[in-house]
Design a protein around this motif. Structure first.
Motif, PDB file in Angstrom:
ATOM      1  N   ILE A 150      42.194  41.052  44.476  1.00 50.64           N
ATOM      2  CA  ILE A 150      42.012  40.131  43.348  1.00 50.64           C
ATOM      3  C   ILE A 150      40.529  39.810  43.179  1.00 50.64           C
ATOM      4  O   ILE A 150      39.980  39.885  42.079  1.00 50.64           O
ATOM      5  CB  ILE A 150      42.835  38.841  43.568  1.00 50.64           C
ATOM      6  CG1 ILE A 150      44.331  39.145  43.473  1.00 50.64           C
ATOM      7  CG2 ILE A 150      42.435  37.756  42.571  1.00 50.64           C
ATOM      8  CD1 ILE A 150      45.229  38.016  43.938  1.00 50.64           C
ATOM      9  N   GLU A 151      39.888  39.469  44.266  1.00 48.72           N
ATOM     10  CA  GLU A 151      38.461  39.154  44.220  1.00 48.72           C
ATOM     11  C   GLU A 151      37.652  40.365  43.764  1.00 48.72           C
ATOM     12  O   GLU A 151      36.719  40.240  42.963  1.00 48.72           O
ATOM     13  CB  GLU A 151      37.997  38.679  45.593  1.00 48.72           C
ATOM     14  CG  GLU A 151      36.578  38.193  45.623  1.00 48.72           C
ATOM     15  CD  GLU A 151      36.155  37.712  47.000  1.00 48.72           C
ATOM     16  OE1 GLU A 151      35.221  36.901  47.039  1.00 48.72           O
ATOM     17  OE2 GLU A 151      36.726  38.143  48.016  1.00 48.72           O
ATOM     18  N   GLY A 152      38.016  41.543  44.238  1.00 50.96           N
ATOM     19  CA  GLY A 152      37.318  42.764  43.850  1.00 50.96           C
ATOM     20  C   GLY A 152      37.421  43.040  42.361  1.00 50.96           C
ATOM     21  O   GLY A 152      36.434  43.426  41.722  1.00 50.96           O
ATOM     22  N   VAL A 153      38.590  42.834  41.788  1.00 48.99           N
ATOM     23  CA  VAL A 153      38.782  43.057  40.355  1.00 48.99           C
ATOM     24  C   VAL A 153      37.894  42.114  39.552  1.00 48.99           C
ATOM     25  O   VAL A 153      37.299  42.511  38.547  1.00 48.99           O
ATOM     26  CB  VAL A 153      40.270  42.881  39.965  1.00 48.99           C
ATOM     27  CG1 VAL A 153      40.443  42.711  38.472  1.00 48.99           C
ATOM     28  CG2 VAL A 153      41.080  44.073  40.446  1.00 48.99           C
ATOM     29  N   THR A 154      37.771  40.877  39.990  1.00 45.50           N
ATOM     30  CA  THR A 154      36.948  39.921  39.241  1.00 45.50           C
ATOM     31  C   THR A 154      35.468  40.301  39.267  1.00 45.50           C
ATOM     32  O   THR A 154      34.725  39.917  38.380  1.00 45.50           O
ATOM     33  CB  THR A 154      37.123  38.484  39.769  1.00 45.50           C
ATOM     34  OG1 THR A 154      36.659  38.402  41.101  1.00 45.50           O
ATOM     35  CG2 THR A 154      38.576  38.045  39.685  1.00 45.50           C
ATOM     36  N   LYS A 155      35.068  41.044  40.280  1.00 42.18           N
ATOM     37  CA  LYS A 155      33.664  41.481  40.369  1.00 42.18           C
ATOM     38  C   LYS A 155      33.421  42.778  39.608  1.00 42.18           C
ATOM     39  O   LYS A 155      32.319  43.004  39.107  1.00 42.18           O
ATOM     40  CB  LYS A 155      33.269  41.665  41.824  1.00 42.18           C
ATOM     41  CG  LYS A 155      33.194  40.357  42.587  1.00 42.18           C
ATOM     42  CD  LYS A 155      32.862  40.585  44.040  1.00 42.18           C
ATOM     43  CE  LYS A 155      32.823  39.272  44.803  1.00 42.18           C
ATOM     44  NZ  LYS A 155      32.604  39.474  46.229  1.00 42.18           N
TER      45      LYS A 155
END
Length: 139
Positions: free
Chosen positions: A111-116
């Motif tokens: 999830i965090e990776g997608v936001t970046k």
């Protein structure tokens, strides 16, 4: 980054994820705990979307209700707010709460990776299977 869990999710999910992500400088809140909403936890989706848009903090949201993508007013608000949204797959409704909470923690790095990597606004579905990837949804 802050995470909002809407009314279609259990407060337990926000509390559990918050305990995990605080270590990384993030926070997770259930809608009932977000200050400044016009009608508190009973605020309409468009209202909390605008609240997150106007906040000085970076927000994403997690919802258990995919209908947010079918309502034209809510879709327009999501697009203009520039948020990353994540919808729990329908299978979560029949899954024990402890397993959902564990899956959210398991999926947090993705999830965090997608936001970046992906420019906002974006929507993704969080699958129930831990080995499955997030699925992009049309916004």
């Amino acid at each position: 980054m802050n995470v909002l869990f809407d009314n279609c999710t259990a407060p337990l999910f926000a509390t559990t994820l918050d305990g995990f992500v605080t270590h990384f400088g993030h926070r997770a809140f259930h809608i009932k705990d977000v200050l400044g909403l016009p009608q508190g936890r009973h605020s309409a989706d468009v209202d909390w979307i605008k609240h997150l848009q106007n906040s000085a903090d970076t927000w994403i949201f997690i919802s258990g209700d995919g209908r947010v993508l079918k309502n034209p007013a809510e879709r327009a608000a999501l697009r203009s707010a520039g948020l990353h949204g994540f919808i729990l797959a329908p299978a979560y409704q029949k899954t024990a709460m402890n397993q959902v909470a564990a899956t959210l923690i398991w999926k947090w790095p993705e999830i965090e990776g997608v936001t970046k990597l992906v420019a906002a606004p974006s929507m993704h579905e969080i699958p129930i299977n831990r080995m499955s990837k997030l699925r992009s949804l049309p916004l």
